[in-house]
Design a protein around this motif. Structure first.
Motif, PDB file in Angstrom:
ATOM      1  N   VAL A 111       0.847  -1.204   0.000  1.00 48.70           N
ATOM      2  CA  VAL A 111       0.000   0.000   0.000  1.00 48.70           C
ATOM      3  C   VAL A 111       0.879   1.249   0.000  1.00 48.70           C
ATOM      4  O   VAL A 111       0.676   2.173  -0.797  1.00 48.70           O
ATOM      5  N   ILE A 112       1.866   1.273   0.894  1.00 47.36           N
ATOM      6  CA  ILE A 112       2.778   2.426   0.976  1.00 47.36           C
ATOM      7  C   ILE A 112       3.554   2.581  -0.323  1.00 47.36           C
ATOM      8  O   ILE A 112       3.728   3.702  -0.833  1.00 47.36           O
ATOM      9  N   LEU A 113       4.014   1.457  -0.874  1.00 48.78           N
ATOM     10  CA  LEU A 113       4.773   1.492  -2.131  1.00 48.78           C
ATOM     11  C   LEU A 113       3.920   2.048  -3.271  1.00 48.78           C
ATOM     12  O   LEU A 113       4.395   2.856  -4.076  1.00 48.78           O
ATOM     13  N   ALA A 114       2.660   1.638  -3.331  1.00 49.56           N
ATOM     14  CA  ALA A 114       1.757   2.142  -4.368  1.00 49.56           C
ATOM     15  C   ALA A 114       1.516   3.646  -4.204  1.00 49.56           C
ATOM     16  O   ALA A 114       1.496   4.392  -5.193  1.00 49.56           O
ATOM     17  N   GLY A 196       2.581  -6.964  -5.377  1.00 46.09           N
ATOM     18  CA  GLY A 196       1.334  -6.759  -4.646  1.00 46.09           C
ATOM     19  C   GLY A 196       0.806  -5.337  -4.746  1.00 46.09           C
ATOM     20  O   GLY A 196      -0.393  -5.099  -4.550  1.00 46.09           O
ATOM     21  N   SER A 197       1.687  -4.381  -5.066  1.00 48.99           N
ATOM     22  CA  SER A 197       1.261  -2.982  -5.163  1.00 48.99           C
ATOM     23  C   SER A 197       0.452  -2.700  -6.423  1.00 48.99           C
ATOM     24  O   SER A 197      -0.186  -1.644  -6.524  1.00 48.99           O
ATOM     25  N   ILE A 198       0.456  -3.632  -7.386  1.00 44.42           N
ATOM     26  CA  ILE A 198      -0.268  -3.408  -8.647  1.00 44.42           C
ATOM     27  C   ILE A 198      -1.754  -3.188  -8.393  1.00 44.42           C
ATOM     28  O   ILE A 198      -2.380  -2.315  -8.996  1.00 44.42           O
ATOM     29  N   VAL A 199      -2.326  -3.969  -7.489  1.00 44.07           N
ATOM     30  CA  VAL A 199      -3.760  -3.855  -7.186  1.00 44.07           C
ATOM     31  C   VAL A 199      -4.084  -2.461  -6.669  1.00 44.07           C
ATOM     32  O   VAL A 199      -5.070  -1.842  -7.069  1.00 44.07           O
ATOM     33  N   TYR A 200      -3.230  -1.941  -5.788  1.00 43.13           N
ATOM     34  CA  TYR A 200      -3.486  -0.631  -5.189  1.00 43.13           C
ATOM     35  C   TYR A 200      -3.219   0.500  -6.183  1.00 43.13           C
ATOM     36  O   TYR A 200      -3.901   1.529  -6.147  1.00 43.13           O
ATOM     37  N   LEU A 201      -2.252   0.308  -7.064  1.00 44.64           N
ATOM     38  CA  LEU A 201      -2.028   1.301  -8.117  1.00 44.64           C
ATOM     39  C   LEU A 201      -3.246   1.397  -9.041  1.00 44.64           C
ATOM     40  O   LEU A 201      -3.641   2.486  -9.457  1.00 44.64           O
ATOM     41  N   ALA A 202      -3.841   0.245  -9.345  1.00 48.04           N
ATOM     42  CA  ALA A 202      -5.058   0.242 -10.167  1.00 48.04           C
ATOM     43  C   ALA A 202      -6.201   0.966  -9.451  1.00 48.04           C
ATOM     44  O   ALA A 202      -6.973   1.705 -10.063  1.00 48.04           O
ATOM     45  N   ALA A 203      -6.298   0.762  -8.127  1.00 51.34           N
ATOM     46  CA  ALA A 203      -7.344   1.439  -7.346  1.00 51.34           C
ATOM     47  C   ALA A 203      -7.104   2.942  -7.314  1.00 51.34           C
ATOM     48  O   ALA A 203      -8.060   3.744  -7.373  1.00 51.34           O
ATOM     49  N   LEU A 204      -5.844   3.348  -7.254  1.00 55.26           N
ATOM     50  CA  LEU A 204      -5.517   4.779  -7.221  1.00 55.26           C
ATOM     51  C   LEU A 204      -5.879   5.480  -8.521  1.00 55.26           C
ATOM     52  O   LEU A 204      -6.278   6.645  -8.520  1.00 55.26           O
ATOM     53  N   THR A 205      -5.735   4.776  -9.635  1.00 52.99           N
ATOM     54  CA  THR A 205      -6.064   5.394 -10.926  1.00 52.99           C
ATOM     55  C   THR A 205      -7.567   5.615 -11.105  1.00 52.99           C
ATOM     56  O   THR A 205      -7.976   6.386 -11.971  1.00 52.99           O
ATOM     57  N   SER A 206      -8.377   4.932 -10.287  1.00 52.02           N
ATOM     58  CA  SER A 206      -9.832   5.081 -10.417  1.00 52.02           C
ATOM     59  C   SER A 206     -10.393   6.249  -9.597  1.00 52.02           C
ATOM     60  O   SER A 206     -11.583   6.530  -9.653  1.00 52.02           O
ATOM     61  N   ILE A 207      -9.523   6.935  -8.829  1.00 51.06           N
ATOM     62  CA  ILE A 207      -9.979   8.077  -8.023  1.00 51.06           C
ATOM     63  C   ILE A 207     -10.242   9.279  -8.929  1.00 51.06           C
ATOM     64  O   ILE A 207      -9.420   9.609  -9.792  1.00 51.06           O
ATOM     65  N   ASP A 208     -11.348   9.929  -8.731  1.00 50.41           N
ATOM     66  CA  ASP A 208     -11.742  11.081  -9.542  1.00 50.41           C
ATOM     67  C   ASP A 208     -10.779  12.249  -9.308  1.00 50.41           C
ATOM     68  O   ASP A 208     -10.662  12.741  -8.177  1.00 50.41           O
ATOM     69  N   PRO A 209     -10.062  12.736 -10.348  1.00 52.48           N
ATOM     70  CA  PRO A 209      -9.106  13.847 -10.186  1.00 52.48           C
ATOM     71  C   PRO A 209      -9.765  15.130  -9.676  1.00 52.48           C
ATOM     72  O   PRO A 209      -9.092  15.968  -9.058  1.00 52.48           O
ATOM     73  N   SER A 210     -11.054  15.283  -9.929  1.00 54.84           N
ATOM     74  CA  SER A 210     -11.735  16.514  -9.486  1.00 54.84           C
ATOM     75  C   SER A 210     -11.734  16.632  -7.959  1.00 54.84           C
ATOM     76  O   SER A 210     -11.803  17.749  -7.424  1.00 54.84           O
ATOM     77  N   LEU A 231      -6.771   7.602   0.859  1.00 52.28           N
ATOM     78  CA  LEU A 231      -6.992   6.406   1.678  1.00 52.28           C
ATOM     79  C   LEU A 231      -8.463   5.993   1.755  1.00 52.28           C
ATOM     80  O   LEU A 231      -8.771   4.804   1.608  1.00 52.28           O
ATOM     81  N   PRO A 232      -9.411   6.917   1.954  1.00 51.44           N
ATOM     82  CA  PRO A 232     -10.825   6.497   1.960  1.00 51.44           C
ATOM     83  C   PRO A 232     -11.274   5.893   0.629  1.00 51.44           C
ATOM     84  O   PRO A 232     -12.101   4.976   0.617  1.00 51.44           O
ATOM     85  N   CYS A 233     -10.709   6.380  -0.484  1.00 51.00           N
ATOM     86  CA  CYS A 233     -11.121   5.875  -1.803  1.00 51.00           C
ATOM     87  C   CYS A 233     -10.592   4.466  -2.074  1.00 51.00           C
ATOM     88  O   CYS A 233     -11.240   3.681  -2.779  1.00 51.00           O
ATOM     89  N   ILE A 234      -9.408   4.170  -1.541  1.00 51.94           N
ATOM     90  CA  ILE A 234      -8.858   2.826  -1.792  1.00 51.94           C
ATOM     91  C   ILE A 234      -9.110   1.885  -0.607  1.00 51.94           C
ATOM     92  O   ILE A 234      -8.669   0.732  -0.647  1.00 51.94           O
TER      93      ILE A 234
END
Length: 320
Positions: A111-114, A196-210, A231-234
């Protein structure tokens, strides 16, 4: 009365036929998607569900020459034998010790690495870092253990050279029971954290930039954006991965441990999976080993159900 009953029966049959017809049309419309799923479904049936038939050897005196159903039915004989074994407490303690150690120390690292890689803006540098941290995942356990032995060698290992440089005495890390868990867990983190960080990187890309843009306008710092947006989004992804990890808390892979341990470190290194391997393939006690494996699976199943309920109650995130 008979007419009313027959009418209701006919209506229910017509309804069932209509639902079947609708399901058939839906399947036909999505037939190519179902074809894509079919190989995976066949694989699970052959390699996951069909072998369950052989689980009955845990309740029989299994002999290969007689087949799965040829042995005498002995009930819970081997389960009781395992519970009364002098190794039962040690195996449970070591398995739980390594698993809990891995979760507490290793689970947050991906998670930290992502989060750190997500902050890198240079595309080339980011891709290079990702490639470097992913690579250890593809190194075989044999090579990893060879590297560990070379790094921790009491004669010319890097760590012992550093210890001697500061006036200390060489330590035989691989023969000391107290160091085994730490060496195993840290090397496992090095090998698996990047992948293992790949999953969290994918979750981070789904956060709305707005969301970040609005926070910037409000004067939020990077730390506040991390705490109140990222953190709340992932969190759902984190909780899902944690639930799955908890579901295998009694499962520690035997391959790497068997390459690392020796009789001197059995005290802290011997886990359920290595004990099963020795009793099955070195001692030929297939029924006893199957009983231990079945017990292990049942405990993991119970743990994942309990933790899923706890997660659903606390964070409203669950697998089902």
């Amino acid at each position: 009365m008979k007419t009313a009953v027959s009418t209701q029966t006919g209506a229910s049959r017509a309804g069932s036929a209509g639902r079947l017809s609708h399901a058939g049309k839906r399947i036909w419309t999505s037939r190519y998607l179902y074809l894509l799923i079919l190989p995976t479904l066949i694989w699970y049936i052959i390699f996951m569900y069909a072998p369950l038939y052989g689980a009955q050897i845990a309740f029989r005196d299994f002999m290969p020459a007689l087949g799965i159903t040829g042995g005498k039915w002995v009930g819970f004989k081997y389960f009781i034998q395992f519970f009364q074994s002098e190794y039962f407490g040690r195996l449970i303690k070591n398995t739980l010790g390594i698993s809990v150690y891995s979760i507490v120390v290793g689970f947050p690292i991906p998670v930290i690495l992502a989060l750190l890689m997500n902050e890198v803006r240079g595309r080339f540098f980011k891709k290079s870092v990702q490639t470097i941290v992913y690579m250890p995942h593809f190194i075989s356990a044999v090579v990893v253990v060879s590297l560990i032995n070379a790094m921790l060698s009491p004669s010319n290992g890097l760590f012992n050279q550093i210890i001697q440089l500061f006036g200390g005495s060489p330590i035989h890390f691989m023969a000391e029971p107290r160091y085994f868990k730490t060496v195993y867990v840290l090397s496992d983190i090095w090998q698996s954290a990047g992948y293992g960080s790949i999953v969290y990187l994918a979750a981070l890309t789904s956060i709305d930039p707005s969301l970040y843009e609005a926070a910037t306008v409000d004067g939020a710092s990077k730390w506040k954006k991390l705490l109140h947006i990222t953190l709340p989004c992932i969190l759902p992804t984190i909780m899902t991965m944690l639930i799955l990890r908890m579901g295998s808390i009694f499962t520690v892979g035997y391959e790497k441990i068997m390459l690392m341990y020796n009789p001197a470190t059995y005290e802290t290194a011997d886990v359920i999976s290595t004990y099963v391997y020795r009793r099955a393939f070195e001692g030929g006690e297939y029924s006893f080993s199957a009983a231990i494996g079945l017990f292990n699976s049942i405990i993991n199943f119970i743990v994942i159900i309990v933790f899923n309920k706890i997660s659903k109650r606390i964070s409203e995130v669950s697998l089902w």
